[in-house]
Design an enzyme around this catalytic site. Sequence first.
Site, mmCIF file in Angstrom:
data_model
loop_
_atom_site.group_PDB
_atom_site.id
_atom_site.type_symbol
_atom_site.label_atom_id
_atom_site.label_comp_id
_atom_site.label_asym_id
_atom_site.label_seq_id
_atom_site.Cartn_x
_atom_site.Cartn_y
_atom_site.Cartn_z
ATOM 1 C CG ASP A 118 -2.092 -0.968 1.030
ATOM 2 O OD1 ASP A 118 -2.636 -1.023 -0.086
ATOM 3 O OD2 ASP A 118 -2.436 -1.680 1.990
ATOM 4 C CG ASP A 178 -7.790 -3.306 -3.493
ATOM 5 O OD1 ASP A 178 -8.160 -4.244 -4.220
ATOM 6 O OD2 ASP A 178 -8.308 -3.062 -2.407
#
Length: 394
Positions: A118, A178
């Site tokens: 992330d 994602d």
Amino acid sequence: MNRIYYLPFILGFTLLVTACKLKNNVAKEPNNKENTILLSSRYNALLEYPVDSLSFPRSMSLTTGKIRKVPSKDWCSGFFAGNLWQIYELTGDVKFKEKAKQWTAFIEKEKFNNKTHDMGFKVFCSFGNGLKHENNQHYKDVIVKSAQTLSTRFNKKVGAIRSWDFNKEVWDFPVIIDNMLNLELLFEASKISGDAKYRDIAIQHANTTLKNHFRPDASCYHVVSYDTITGKPKMKVTHQGYNDESSWARGQGWAIYGYTMCYRYTKDKAYLKQAEATANYFINNKNMPDDGIVYWDFKDPTIPNAPRDSSAAALVASGLYELYDYTKNDIYLNYANKVMTSLSTKNYILDKTVKGPFILDHSTGHKPKNDEVDEPIVYGDYYYLEALLRQKKK
Ligand code: GLY
């Protein structure tokens, strides 16, 4: 010929022109004054939130009033600084810039964190936004170091960056849709450093995901787990969607936004084609509500009683403003405008009495776990603000 014969044509033409104007007006209706005042009161709520390097605001329960606060290692930490930078860009008020700088600095240590994919969400939404406003060499160095750390999660055999480290007994090498968003950091790191290796990794990751994440109807899976010996996909499943074959709304959004962004850096037509196909699946879905703010999963059987996800709607709106630039297809512009019209009302903007650093209500984080369902979430605000900025440039 008597003028009376022209009348039906004149009438028909006038009706057509009026209908077109109305359609455009609905899609582009500016915020009314009341909504604008409401929005600016929400911006100020972000300034009121106490500065604390260990308490990034992530979401909020409107039932209890409790704010969920997370440390910088959380995937959502960079959005708050990003929101402040973007409000600064929208308003020109330096108070937002000062706060943005403070919160951005607290993210820096994440540049060494190799336990997560992330990095883009954390570092690019904060430092990346900061770079738009100042030519800051230190910000550039943080982005390049972060890209270096993220690259250590790339597996050559699979041709992708590993997303998660949990659930190892089930997933050998999980890649989630994602993860497409983290590629922007890699593309920018190559531009800053002149080292093509980050860009190469981003392209390989995008190509592998393009090959394995999509269904024939252009919707996408959430998680594809690969076999690290053969490099081939082993499982195609979900983590946050309704079920393995469903279409988790935010996941479709990550795909639309992600491939549009990859097209920006590469001009590879295959990326544009995928972004358009998934956008068409999304916009034309039979389960799309009239106001354009999607349910959290297109295949939740409780629709129309299922929760919405305003974060997915805002993310897609932002992605579609960019997709419109490359395609000039009005369908994308009109849908994005419709979403922004819906979100910019009391139906979605939080009331001014709400004591929390958020703007929008009705985002859904992790419905299967009943976690962050139908409430304000920081990334909903992030993509809403980004979409407002992109809309202004249209
Ligand atoms: N990236 C995690 C999510 O969209 O909830």
